[in-house]
Design an enzyme around this catalytic site. Structure first.
Site, PDB file in Angstrom:
ATOM      1  N   HIS A 187       3.524  -3.118  -2.879  1.00  0.00           N
ATOM      2  CA  HIS A 187       3.314  -4.569  -2.915  1.00  0.00           C
ATOM      3  C   HIS A 187       3.690  -5.242  -1.600  1.00  0.00           C
ATOM      4  O   HIS A 187       4.614  -4.806  -0.926  1.00  0.00           O
ATOM      5  CB  HIS A 187       4.179  -5.197  -4.017  1.00  0.00           C
ATOM      6  CG  HIS A 187       3.997  -4.559  -5.351  1.00  0.00           C
ATOM      7  ND1 HIS A 187       5.039  -4.375  -6.217  1.00  0.00           N
ATOM      8  CD2 HIS A 187       2.906  -4.065  -5.967  1.00  0.00           C
ATOM      9  CE1 HIS A 187       4.601  -3.800  -7.324  1.00  0.00           C
ATOM     10  NE2 HIS A 187       3.307  -3.589  -7.196  1.00  0.00           N
ATOM     11  N   TYR A 196      16.523  -7.387  -5.191  1.00  0.00           N
ATOM     12  CA  TYR A 196      15.733  -7.745  -4.018  1.00  0.00           C
ATOM     13  C   TYR A 196      16.150  -9.114  -3.513  1.00  0.00           C
ATOM     14  O   TYR A 196      16.258 -10.047  -4.301  1.00  0.00           O
ATOM     15  CB  TYR A 196      14.259  -7.938  -4.378  1.00  0.00           C
ATOM     16  CG  TYR A 196      13.456  -6.782  -4.817  1.00  0.00           C
ATOM     17  CD1 TYR A 196      12.361  -6.378  -4.069  1.00  0.00           C
ATOM     18  CD2 TYR A 196      13.719  -6.109  -6.012  1.00  0.00           C
ATOM     19  CE1 TYR A 196      11.557  -5.349  -4.492  1.00  0.00           C
ATOM     20  CE2 TYR A 196      12.923  -5.077  -6.434  1.00  0.00           C
ATOM     21  CZ  TYR A 196      11.838  -4.695  -5.675  1.00  0.00           C
ATOM     22  OH  TYR A 196      11.041  -3.678  -6.096  1.00  0.00           O
TER      23      TYR A 196
END
Length: 180
Positions: free
Chosen positions: A62, A132
Site C-alpha cells: 500500500h 503505524y
C-alpha cells in the site's frame, strides 16, 4: 536510536538503545529533532494499529500518491513480522528495489518508510499487532497498491501467505500509469 540504512534510499531500520537496570529497561523510540536531523519526517498526522490473528497474514503493498504521499514509521507492538518497503519513486537511485526487515515487539525496533514507497508485511507468528505513525492523513481517493507477488519486484517473502485480503491479492501488474 540507531538508524540502519537499507537497500531502499531513505528507508531505515531504527533500533532503540535500551538502558537497562534493576527496574527493567527504557529507550527513546522517537524524537522529532533526531528524525529531522536525519532528513526524515518528524511530524505525524495520523496513527493506526493493525491486528492480525494468524501467522501468514499478508497486508500490502500500500501507498498514497501526491499531494498526500505519506512516510510511515512502523513497529510491531506484539509478535514479529517481515516488513517490506518498495521504492516507487522514479527519481530515486533505488527505484523498483525493495528492502525488508524483521520487526519484533521484543526488540522494539521500527521501520521508517519514506513517502513514495509502498509498504506491506507478512506475519511470522500468530497474534501480531503493528503500530503505524503516518505523515499524512488517509485520503481514500489517493490510496494505491501494487501486487505483493508482482514479478516486476520479485520480493523474496519468507513463505507464501495463508491469509490475504481480496484487494491486496488482486492489484494489477505494475506500471507507472497505474501507480501514479
Amino acid at each position: 536510536m540507531k538508524f540502519v540504512p537499507t537497500d531502499v534510499a531513505g528507508a531505515f531500520l531504527i533500533e532503540p538503545e535500551m538502558l537497562e537496570d534493576e527496574r527493567g529497561a527504557f529507550a527513546r523510540t522517537f524524537c522529532a529533532e533526531t528524525f529531522a536531523a536525519q532528513g526524515l519526517a518528524s511530524v505525524y498526522s495520523q496513527c493506526n494499529v493493525s491486528t492480525n490473528a494468524r501467522r501468514g497474514t499478508l497486508r500490502g503493498m500500500h501507498f498514497q500518491i501526491a499531494p498526500r504521499a505519506e512516510a510511515k514509521l512502523v513497529r510491531a507492538t506484539r509478535g514479529r513480522v517481515f516488513d517490506v518497503a518498495l521504492d516507487l519513486r522514479p527519481e530515486s537511485p533505488s527505484y523498483l528495489k525493495w528492502a525488508a526487515v524483521e520487526l519484533d515487539a521484543v526488540r522494539h525496533n521500527a521501520f521508517y518508510i519514506p513517502a513514495g514507497c509502498a509498504h506491506g508485511f507478512l506475519t511470522l507468528e500468530d497474534h501480531c499487532e503493528l503500530f503505524y505513525q503516518m505523515s499524512e492523513i488517509y485520503a481514500p481517493d489517493l490510496a494505491r497498491g501494487v501486487r505483493w507477488d508482482d514479478p516486476a519486484f520479485a520480493i523474496a517473502w519468507p513463505f507464501a501467505p495463508e491469509v490475504i485480503g481480496t484487494r491486496d491479492a488482486h492489484y494489477p501488474d505494475f506500471s507507472n500509469e497505474v501507480v501514479l
